[in-house]
Motif scaffolding. Structure first.
Motif, mmCIF file in Angstrom:
data_model
loop_
_atom_site.group_PDB
_atom_site.id
_atom_site.type_symbol
_atom_site.label_atom_id
_atom_site.label_comp_id
_atom_site.label_asym_id
_atom_site.label_seq_id
_atom_site.Cartn_x
_atom_site.Cartn_y
_atom_site.Cartn_z
ATOM 1 N N ALA A 95 -8.467 -0.681 9.887
ATOM 2 C CA ALA A 95 -8.406 -0.593 8.424
ATOM 3 C C ALA A 95 -7.552 0.592 7.994
ATOM 4 O O ALA A 95 -6.779 0.518 7.032
ATOM 5 N N HIS A 96 -7.694 1.685 8.729
ATOM 6 C CA HIS A 96 -6.894 2.876 8.435
ATOM 7 C C HIS A 96 -5.409 2.580 8.612
ATOM 8 O O HIS A 96 -4.572 2.959 7.784
ATOM 9 N N SER A 97 -5.059 1.881 9.678
ATOM 10 C CA SER A 97 -3.656 1.530 9.916
ATOM 11 C C SER A 97 -3.139 0.568 8.855
ATOM 12 O O SER A 97 -1.977 0.635 8.445
ATOM 13 N N PHE A 98 -4.013 -0.338 8.414
ATOM 14 C CA PHE A 98 -3.601 -1.281 7.372
ATOM 15 C C PHE A 98 -3.295 -0.537 6.075
ATOM 16 O O PHE A 98 -2.341 -0.859 5.364
ATOM 17 N N ILE A 99 -4.096 0.482 5.776
ATOM 18 C CA ILE A 99 -3.838 1.297 4.586
ATOM 19 C C ILE A 99 -2.535 2.070 4.753
ATOM 20 O O ILE A 99 -1.815 2.322 3.785
ATOM 21 N N ASP A 100 -2.212 2.450 5.990
ATOM 22 C CA ASP A 100 -0.904 3.065 6.246
ATOM 23 C C ASP A 100 0.212 2.156 5.741
ATOM 24 O O ASP A 100 1.171 2.606 5.106
ATOM 25 N N GLY A 101 0.087 0.864 6.051
ATOM 26 C CA GLY A 101 1.098 -0.082 5.593
ATOM 27 C C GLY A 101 1.135 -0.173 4.082
ATOM 28 O O GLY A 101 2.207 -0.241 3.472
ATOM 29 N N GLY A 102 -0.049 -0.166 3.464
ATOM 30 C CA GLY A 102 -0.097 -0.180 2.005
ATOM 31 C C GLY A 102 0.573 1.044 1.412
ATOM 32 O O GLY A 102 1.236 0.975 0.370
ATOM 33 N N SER A 103 0.422 2.176 2.086
ATOM 34 C CA SER A 103 1.080 3.400 1.637
ATOM 35 C C SER A 103 2.598 3.249 1.698
ATOM 36 O O SER A 103 3.320 3.743 0.824
ATOM 37 N N ASN A 104 3.081 2.580 2.737
ATOM 38 C CA ASN A 104 4.523 2.367 2.855
ATOM 39 C C ASN A 104 5.049 1.493 1.725
ATOM 40 O O ASN A 104 6.135 1.734 1.189
ATOM 41 N N VAL A 105 4.277 0.462 1.370
ATOM 42 C CA VAL A 105 4.681 -0.393 0.247
ATOM 43 C C VAL A 105 4.741 0.428 -1.036
ATOM 44 O O VAL A 105 5.694 0.335 -1.821
ATOM 45 N N LEU A 106 3.710 1.257 -1.242
ATOM 46 C CA LEU A 106 3.688 2.131 -2.414
ATOM 47 C C LEU A 106 4.900 3.055 -2.416
ATOM 48 O O LEU A 106 5.539 3.277 -3.446
ATOM 49 N N GLY A 107 5.220 3.586 -1.245
ATOM 50 C CA GLY A 107 6.370 4.476 -1.142
ATOM 51 C C GLY A 107 7.676 3.774 -1.451
ATOM 52 O O GLY A 107 8.558 4.336 -2.107
ATOM 53 N N LEU A 108 7.821 2.538 -0.987
ATOM 54 C CA LEU A 108 9.044 1.781 -1.259
ATOM 55 C C LEU A 108 9.223 1.539 -2.752
ATOM 56 O O LEU A 108 10.328 1.665 -3.294
ATOM 57 N N VAL A 109 8.128 1.199 -3.418
ATOM 58 C CA VAL A 109 8.202 0.981 -4.867
ATOM 59 C C VAL A 109 8.568 2.278 -5.578
ATOM 60 O O VAL A 109 9.421 2.313 -6.469
ATOM 61 N N ALA A 110 7.918 3.375 -5.165
ATOM 62 C CA ALA A 110 8.188 4.670 -5.800
ATOM 63 C C ALA A 110 9.629 5.106 -5.587
ATOM 64 O O ALA A 110 10.273 5.630 -6.497
ATOM 65 N N MET A 169 -11.377 6.943 4.240
ATOM 66 C CA MET A 169 -12.454 7.821 4.683
ATOM 67 C C MET A 169 -13.817 7.246 4.296
ATOM 68 O O MET A 169 -14.772 7.282 5.081
ATOM 69 N N LEU A 170 -13.919 6.705 3.092
ATOM 70 C CA LEU A 170 -15.177 6.096 2.659
ATOM 71 C C LEU A 170 -15.535 4.895 3.534
ATOM 72 O O LEU A 170 -16.699 4.695 3.897
ATOM 73 N N GLU A 171 -14.523 4.100 3.867
ATOM 74 C CA GLU A 171 -14.776 2.933 4.710
ATOM 75 C C GLU A 171 -15.209 3.353 6.112
ATOM 76 O O GLU A 171 -16.094 2.741 6.719
ATOM 77 N N LEU A 172 -14.592 4.415 6.616
ATOM 78 C CA LEU A 172 -14.998 4.930 7.924
ATOM 79 C C LEU A 172 -16.474 5.335 7.907
ATOM 80 O O LEU A 172 -17.232 5.036 8.835
ATOM 81 N N GLY A 173 -16.874 6.021 6.848
ATOM 82 C CA GLY A 173 -18.264 6.452 6.744
ATOM 83 C C GLY A 173 -19.229 5.283 6.675
ATOM 84 O O GLY A 173 -20.284 5.282 7.329
ATOM 85 N N ARG A 174 -18.870 4.269 5.901
ATOM 86 C CA ARG A 174 -19.745 3.097 5.776
ATOM 87 C C ARG A 174 -19.946 2.411 7.116
ATOM 88 O O ARG A 174 -21.070 2.065 7.508
ATOM 89 N N MET A 175 -18.837 2.226 7.839
ATOM 90 C CA MET A 175 -18.924 1.526 9.118
ATOM 91 C C MET A 175 -19.652 2.362 10.164
ATOM 92 O O MET A 175 -20.368 1.826 11.019
#
Length: 304
Positions: A50-65, A100-106
């Protein structure tokens, strides 16, 4: 006088290219971790995915920015759109917080419900492989961020580095589970949260510094180089702001009150040239020229 060249557009194009390449790598790693985490019933591996998937989402956000940040200055944005890059960095920090929240939940789910992951050699091999990919991506992105002076790439590199820490912790937990300590899966996942929180804080701190116009240059150094210009009697009220590779400066100088307006303007131009020579990151300098007053009546003024 503002330094004008085509390099910012080329820089933004290169930053977008780097982000696109890293997006592919991050999501490939994420899919591998999520698949094997689900198959092995491992909270730590799934959280890592999940953390790595969010990394990808960050890249998409960065591309748009970066698409927005690459736009040239216009009437509504006379200083350009560079701060959108810092806003994207804030978004990355927020995404790390969500992870981080997802890590804690799991982690708590694993500990409270006594979920035991199934450790296999294939699972271990996949995690080692993704670790090597993350290390390569982190190094590549950090080097490109330093080369292009991009706070977004540097922030994302730190984010990806947090993935390396997460994966190392997961490998440790896999080993402990294999040795007969099943709760290590949840405990190690909780420990990873500390690493993730630290990374998020560093990214947010850097972005806030840019957005809040934190001083980029040492005023004393700026004043020192300004006073090297013949005819400048004092320098004060030095201010600077901007990003690492795009800095704006304004200051006040005092000159002989008998100088003509034309000569005073020449001195201002000379100061601008001097500062842009000494500080390559400076793209714009605003010099306020004032007639010299008695230094003794104005404490704190730099004189020569």
């Amino acid at each position: 006088m503002r330094r004008v060249d085509a390099s910012p557009l080329e820089r933004n194009r290169k930053v977008r290219t780097v982000l696109a390449a890293i997006l592919v790598a991050n999501w490939a790693v994420a899919l591998a971790k999520l698949a094997f985490g689900w198959m092995s019933n491992s909270a730590a591996v799934t959280a890592d995915g999940a953390h790595s998937f969010i990394d990808g989402g960050s890249n998409v956000l960065g591309l748009v920015a970066m698409s927005v940040a690459s736009r040239p200055a216009d009437e509504d944005h006379p200083y350009g759109h560079g701060k959108f890059e810092a806003l994207a960095s804030l978004g990355i920090g927020a995404m790390i917080g969500i992870a981080m929240l997802e890590l804690g939940r799991m982690a708590f789910d694993s500990l409270l419900h006594d979920r035991h992951p199934d450790v296999t050699p294939l699972m271990f091999g996949v995690m080692v492989g993704t670790l090597l990919v993350n290390l390569a991506v982190t190094r590549f992105e950090r080097l490109q961020g330093e080369k292009l002076k991009s706070p977004l790439l540097l922030a994302d590199a730190r984010h990806t580095l947090s993935d390396v820490g997460v994966t190392l912790a997961v490998l440790v937990s896999i080993g402990l589970v294999h040795l007969g300590y099943p709760k290590a899966d949840g405990i190690v996942t909780l420990a990873v949260m500390g690493v993730v929180a630290r990374v998020a804080w560093g990214i947010v701190k850097q972005a806030v510094g840019i957005l809040s116009d934190t001083a980029r240059l040492d005023p004393q150094r700026v004043a020192h180089h300004t006073l090297q210009v013949p005819g400048v009697l004092s320098c004060r009220d030095v201010r600077s702001r901007g990003m690492e590779g795009t800095v704006y400066v304004d200051l006040k100088i005092e000159v002989d009150p008998q100088l003509t307006t034309a000569r005073a303007h020449e001195l201002a131009d000379a100061v601008e040239t001097q500062l842009q020579k000494e500080f390559p990151e400076v793209v714009d300098v605003v010099v306020h020229v004032e007639p010299a007053r008695s230094p003794s009546s104005l404490p704190g003024i730099s004189t020569r």
